[in-house]
Structure formats: structure tokens, C-alpha cells
Design a protein around this motif. Structure first.
Motif, PDB file in Angstrom:
ATOM      1  N   GLY A 106       3.482   9.061   1.471  1.00  0.00           N
ATOM      2  CA  GLY A 106       2.424   9.077   2.524  1.00  0.00           C
ATOM      3  C   GLY A 106       1.077   8.815   1.842  1.00  0.00           C
ATOM      4  O   GLY A 106       0.062   7.936   1.970  1.00  0.00           O
ATOM      5  N   LEU A 107       0.638   9.061   0.419  1.00  0.00           N
ATOM      6  CA  LEU A 107      -0.489   8.628   0.353  1.00  0.00           C
ATOM      7  C   LEU A 107      -0.568   8.228  -0.373  1.00  0.00           C
ATOM      8  O   LEU A 107      -1.560   7.371  -0.832  1.00  0.00           O
ATOM      9  CB  LEU A 107      -0.827  10.085  -0.899  1.00  0.00           C
ATOM     10  CG  LEU A 107      -2.737   9.993  -1.655  1.00  0.00           C
ATOM     11  CD1 LEU A 107      -3.433  10.146  -1.264  1.00  0.00           C
ATOM     12  CD2 LEU A 107      -2.246  10.877  -3.674  1.00  0.00           C
ATOM     13  N   GLN A 108       0.177   7.956  -1.223  1.00  0.00           N
ATOM     14  CA  GLN A 108       0.318   5.920  -2.191  1.00  0.00           C
ATOM     15  C   GLN A 108       0.313   4.904  -1.050  1.00  0.00           C
ATOM     16  O   GLN A 108      -1.228   3.515  -0.654  1.00  0.00           O
ATOM     17  CB  GLN A 108       1.887   5.924  -2.295  1.00  0.00           C
ATOM     18  CG  GLN A 108       1.871   6.927  -4.309  1.00  0.00           C
ATOM     19  CD  GLN A 108       3.006   6.547  -4.205  1.00  0.00           C
ATOM     20  OE1 GLN A 108       4.025   6.436  -3.849  1.00  0.00           O
ATOM     21  NE2 GLN A 108       3.026   6.912  -5.625  1.00  0.00           N
ATOM     22  N   SER A 109       0.324   4.925  -0.206  1.00  0.00           N
ATOM     23  CA  SER A 109       0.922   3.856   2.096  1.00  0.00           C
ATOM     24  C   SER A 109      -0.362   3.461   1.991  1.00  0.00           C
ATOM     25  O   SER A 109      -1.021   2.342   1.980  1.00  0.00           O
ATOM     26  CB  SER A 109       1.558   3.816   2.460  1.00  0.00           C
ATOM     27  OG  SER A 109       1.230   2.874   3.210  1.00  0.00           O
ATOM     28  N   ALA A 110      -1.593   5.221   2.585  1.00  0.00           N
ATOM     29  CA  ALA A 110      -2.194   5.065   3.069  1.00  0.00           C
ATOM     30  C   ALA A 110      -3.607   4.905   1.699  1.00  0.00           C
ATOM     31  O   ALA A 110      -4.483   4.051   2.391  1.00  0.00           O
ATOM     32  CB  ALA A 110      -3.040   6.145   3.547  1.00  0.00           C
ATOM     33  N   LEU A 111      -3.413   5.333   0.857  1.00  0.00           N
ATOM     34  CA  LEU A 111      -4.749   4.931  -0.426  1.00  0.00           C
ATOM     35  C   LEU A 111      -4.059   3.387  -1.104  1.00  0.00           C
ATOM     36  O   LEU A 111      -5.814   2.286  -0.608  1.00  0.00           O
ATOM     37  CB  LEU A 111      -3.836   5.516  -1.866  1.00  0.00           C
ATOM     38  CG  LEU A 111      -5.700   5.955  -2.809  1.00  0.00           C
ATOM     39  CD1 LEU A 111      -6.828   6.537  -2.088  1.00  0.00           C
ATOM     40  CD2 LEU A 111      -4.968   6.404  -3.714  1.00  0.00           C
ATOM     41  N   GLN A 112      -3.585   2.526  -0.740  1.00  0.00           N
ATOM     42  CA  GLN A 112      -2.687   1.154  -0.790  1.00  0.00           C
ATOM     43  C   GLN A 112      -3.902   0.513   0.137  1.00  0.00           C
ATOM     44  O   GLN A 112      -3.966  -0.730  -0.074  1.00  0.00           O
ATOM     45  CB  GLN A 112      -1.638   1.066  -0.877  1.00  0.00           C
ATOM     46  CG  GLN A 112      -1.484  -0.786  -1.326  1.00  0.00           C
ATOM     47  CD  GLN A 112      -1.954  -1.068  -2.958  1.00  0.00           C
ATOM     48  OE1 GLN A 112      -1.952  -0.682  -3.636  1.00  0.00           O
ATOM     49  NE2 GLN A 112      -2.966  -1.991  -2.913  1.00  0.00           N
ATOM     50  N   GLU A 113      -3.431   1.065   1.408  1.00  0.00           N
ATOM     51  CA  GLU A 113      -3.785   0.140   2.479  1.00  0.00           C
ATOM     52  C   GLU A 113      -5.500  -0.296   2.820  1.00  0.00           C
ATOM     53  O   GLU A 113      -5.958  -1.565   2.828  1.00  0.00           O
ATOM     54  CB  GLU A 113      -3.569   1.153   3.819  1.00  0.00           C
ATOM     55  CG  GLU A 113      -4.476   0.341   5.383  1.00  0.00           C
ATOM     56  CD  GLU A 113      -3.576   0.990   6.292  1.00  0.00           C
ATOM     57  OE1 GLU A 113      -4.284   0.139   7.364  1.00  0.00           O
ATOM     58  OE2 GLU A 113      -2.426   2.163   6.085  1.00  0.00           O
ATOM     59  N   VAL A 114      -5.650   0.943   2.446  1.00  0.00           N
ATOM     60  CA  VAL A 114      -7.722   0.822   2.604  1.00  0.00           C
ATOM     61  C   VAL A 114      -7.888  -0.070   1.087  1.00  0.00           C
ATOM     62  O   VAL A 114      -8.850  -0.114   1.680  1.00  0.00           O
ATOM     63  CB  VAL A 114      -7.872   2.476   1.801  1.00  0.00           C
ATOM     64  CG1 VAL A 114      -8.285   3.001   1.347  1.00  0.00           C
ATOM     65  CG2 VAL A 114      -9.588   2.438   3.158  1.00  0.00           C
ATOM     66  N   MET A 115      -7.137  -0.224  -0.076  1.00  0.00           N
ATOM     67  CA  MET A 115      -7.441  -1.119  -1.140  1.00  0.00           C
ATOM     68  C   MET A 115      -7.650  -1.720  -0.515  1.00  0.00           C
ATOM     69  O   MET A 115      -8.639  -2.305  -1.199  1.00  0.00           O
ATOM     70  CB  MET A 115      -6.727  -0.135  -2.438  1.00  0.00           C
ATOM     71  CG  MET A 115      -7.300  -0.962  -3.487  1.00  0.00           C
ATOM     72  SD  MET A 115      -8.734   0.319  -4.165  1.00  0.00           S
ATOM     73  CE  MET A 115      -9.812  -0.860  -3.523  1.00  0.00           C
ATOM     74  N   THR A 116      -6.952  -2.390  -0.357  1.00  0.00           N
ATOM     75  CA  THR A 116      -6.679  -3.987   0.455  1.00  0.00           C
ATOM     76  C   THR A 116      -7.539  -4.344   1.354  1.00  0.00           C
ATOM     77  O   THR A 116      -8.210  -5.572   1.414  1.00  0.00           O
ATOM     78  CB  THR A 116      -5.342  -4.188   0.928  1.00  0.00           C
ATOM     79  OG1 THR A 116      -4.353  -4.525   0.369  1.00  0.00           O
ATOM     80  CG2 THR A 116      -4.886  -5.926   1.561  1.00  0.00           C
ATOM     81  N   ALA A 188      -3.260   3.946 -10.378  1.00  0.00           N
ATOM     82  CA  ALA A 188      -2.470   5.548 -11.524  1.00  0.00           C
ATOM     83  C   ALA A 188      -1.182   5.818 -10.371  1.00  0.00           C
ATOM     84  O   ALA A 188      -0.495   6.671 -10.485  1.00  0.00           O
ATOM     85  CB  ALA A 188      -3.516   5.800 -11.471  1.00  0.00           C
ATOM     86  N   VAL A 189      -2.073   6.267  -9.184  1.00  0.00           N
ATOM     87  CA  VAL A 189      -1.299   7.009  -8.378  1.00  0.00           C
ATOM     88  C   VAL A 189      -0.445   7.184  -7.902  1.00  0.00           C
ATOM     89  O   VAL A 189       0.941   7.515  -7.710  1.00  0.00           O
ATOM     90  CB  VAL A 189      -2.099   6.678  -6.490  1.00  0.00           C
ATOM     91  CG1 VAL A 189      -1.525   7.513  -5.672  1.00  0.00           C
ATOM     92  CG2 VAL A 189      -3.334   7.996  -6.645  1.00  0.00           C
ATOM     93  N   GLN A 190       0.041   4.606  -7.443  1.00  0.00           N
ATOM     94  CA  GLN A 190       0.576   4.574  -7.186  1.00  0.00           C
ATOM     95  C   GLN A 190       1.685   4.888  -8.372  1.00  0.00           C
ATOM     96  O   GLN A 190       2.932   4.456  -8.113  1.00  0.00           O
ATOM     97  CB  GLN A 190       0.478   2.453  -7.034  1.00  0.00           C
ATOM     98  CG  GLN A 190      -0.522   2.616  -5.742  1.00  0.00           C
ATOM     99  CD  GLN A 190       0.049   3.693  -4.775  1.00  0.00           C
ATOM    100  OE1 GLN A 190       1.069   2.214  -4.408  1.00  0.00           O
ATOM    101  NE2 GLN A 190      -1.150   3.458  -3.858  1.00  0.00           N
ATOM    102  N   ASN A 191       1.706   4.947  -9.066  1.00  0.00           N
ATOM    103  CA  ASN A 191       2.633   5.583 -10.609  1.00  0.00           C
ATOM    104  C   ASN A 191       2.688   6.440 -10.858  1.00  0.00           C
ATOM    105  O   ASN A 191       4.131   7.026 -12.062  1.00  0.00           O
ATOM    106  CB  ASN A 191       1.972   4.091 -11.656  1.00  0.00           C
ATOM    107  CG  ASN A 191       1.600   3.441 -12.262  1.00  0.00           C
ATOM    108  OD1 ASN A 191       2.790   2.110 -11.281  1.00  0.00           O
ATOM    109  ND2 ASN A 191       0.912   2.651 -12.823  1.00  0.00           N
ATOM    110  N   GLY A 192       1.949   7.369  -9.555  1.00  0.00           N
ATOM    111  CA  GLY A 192       2.450   8.758  -9.619  1.00  0.00           C
ATOM    112  C   GLY A 192       1.831   9.275 -11.055  1.00  0.00           C
ATOM    113  O   GLY A 192       2.398  10.001 -11.401  1.00  0.00           O
TER     114      GLY A 192
END
Length: 220
Positions: A106-116, A188-192
Motif C-alpha cells: 500500500g505504501l509503495q503503490s501510493a508513494l510511487q503514484e505521487v512520485m510520478t 529505497a521504499v520500493q526496494n523494501g
């Protein structure tokens, strides 16, 4: 339903206009927000303006002083420094709480969306959307904090510090620094790698803090 949607769109539009005035320094810290004057300037009734001002108060951009009325938040140098320190400390606690998440999807998905969104805004040269996405990046992290008390305090602090971020994002150099820092944290978050992400975010928050004080810094 149509009436409700129109009401929401008016509030959103006025919210954006007032933030633009703050960002452009047309409204300075300490300036009063007169509901009637704003309603007349925007050609609307007082109701959506009042709702907008309440939203700005909740988000830390405006403060309500007794017998004075709403005004743009004004912080002393010491208050701003304290705010930066609190933000950095709370940010660390937010990351510590991620260890209690069942998974990071959930965190990875939301963070990637706002990063995009931030990357797209940067490519288009849309400063306002870039700022919104930059603020959104911090808020996504806070929203996923598993401790509700830490989450509430961290969100309140982040809302207040957004006033400083307007000035911070005014220069292209800091604009790119924000993008670089957020990209590194996101990777870093995406890679855990939460410990690495925590350190990167702490460095980012402290770097932003040094920008605001211009020679009046203290160690963070």
C-alpha cells in the motif's frame, strides 16, 4: 448532487487562488484574510470563502487569532527552527512505525503514484502541481504511519511546515533537490530498504531546514 459538486468546485478554486496569492507573496505572513473582501474579489458568496479559510486553518496555512480574525501564519525564526526540528524527529518515528505494517504494498503503490505526479509536473514546468505533489509525498508517508498519535502530530507539523515549503520551492535549484531526494527515498521504499529510506528522508528534512534560516541556523 449537481449543487453539491458546484459548491465543492468553488471551494477548491478559491483554495487554489488563495494559495497562489501566498506563493506569489501577494499575501504575506501576518496578512489578514477578510471574508467579505475575498468574497467580493472572487465574485462568490461568503459561504465558500469561509469554508476555504477553515480548510486553510486546518492545513496550517492560516491561523485564527482572538479578536483579529484569520491571517496568514507568521512564525518567528525560533518557531520555524523548532518546527523543522519537530518535523525531522516525527519523520523518523513515522518510518519506525512502518516495521509494524503487514506488508509495504500500500505504501509503495501510493508513494510511487505521487512520485510520478511530481516527475510529470516537473517535466511540464507546472510549479503549483509540483508543490502539491511534493507535499503529497510527505503526506503519503505520514498517512501510512501505524501509530495514530504520531500520525496526527506529524500531519499537523507537516501542514504548518508547508508555509516554509512555498519559499523553498521558489528556486529551481531547491526544486530539483526536492525531486532528487524524493526519488531516492521512493527507490529505497520500493526496494523494501526502510532503514536506508529513513536516513535519506532525515537528510532531506534537515537540508530543507537549513534553507529557511539563512545564517540563523542551529544544528538539527
Amino acid at each position: 448532487m449537481a449543487e453539491r459538486n458546484t459548491k465543492i468546485s468553488k471551494v477548491d478554486a478559491i483554495y487554489g487562488l488563495i494559495l497562489d496569492k501566498i506563493q506569489s507573496r501577494e499575501l504575506l505572513p501576518g496578512d489578514r484574510l477578510n471574508i467579505e473582501d475575498l468574497a467580493r474579489d472572487f465574485g462568490v458568496s461568503r459561504t465558500p470563502v469561509r469554508e476555504t479559510v477553515n480548510r486553510l486553518i486546518q492545513e496550517g496555512f492560516v491561523e485564527q487569532k482572538h479578536n483579529v480574525g484569520p491571517s496568514v501564519v507568521q512564525l518567528s525564526d525560533e518557531q520555524a527552527q523548532d518546527l523543522i526540528e519537530a518535523n525531522a524527529a516525527l519523520g523518523g518515528l513515522v518510518f519506525d512505525s512502518f516495521g509494524y505494517l503487514k506488508d509495504l504494498q500500500g505504501l509503495q503503490s501510493a508513494l510511487q503514484e505521487v512520485m510520478t505526479m511530481q516527475l510529470t509536473a516537473s517535466e511540464c514546468g507546472d510549479d503549483r502541481r509540483f508543490h502539491e505533489a511534493s507535499v503529497g509525498f510527505h503526506k503519503v508517508l505520514i498517512e501510512h504511519c501505524t501509530n495514530p498519535i504520531i500520525r496526527d502530530y506529524a500531519m499537523k507539523t507537516q501542514n504548518q511546515i508547508n508555509m516554509c515549503n512555498f519559499a523553498y520551492m521558489a528556486t529551481k535549484e531547491n526544486h530539483q533537490q526536492s525531486l532528487k531526494a524524493h526519488s531516492e527515498v521512493n527507490e529505497a521504499v520500493q526496494n523494501g530498504e526502510l532503514k536506508k529510506a529513513r536516513k535519506l528522508m532525515e537528510r532531506h528534512n534537515k537540508f530543507e531546514g537549513t534553507i529557511f534560516f539563512q545564517g540563523k541556523k542551529r544544528n538539527l
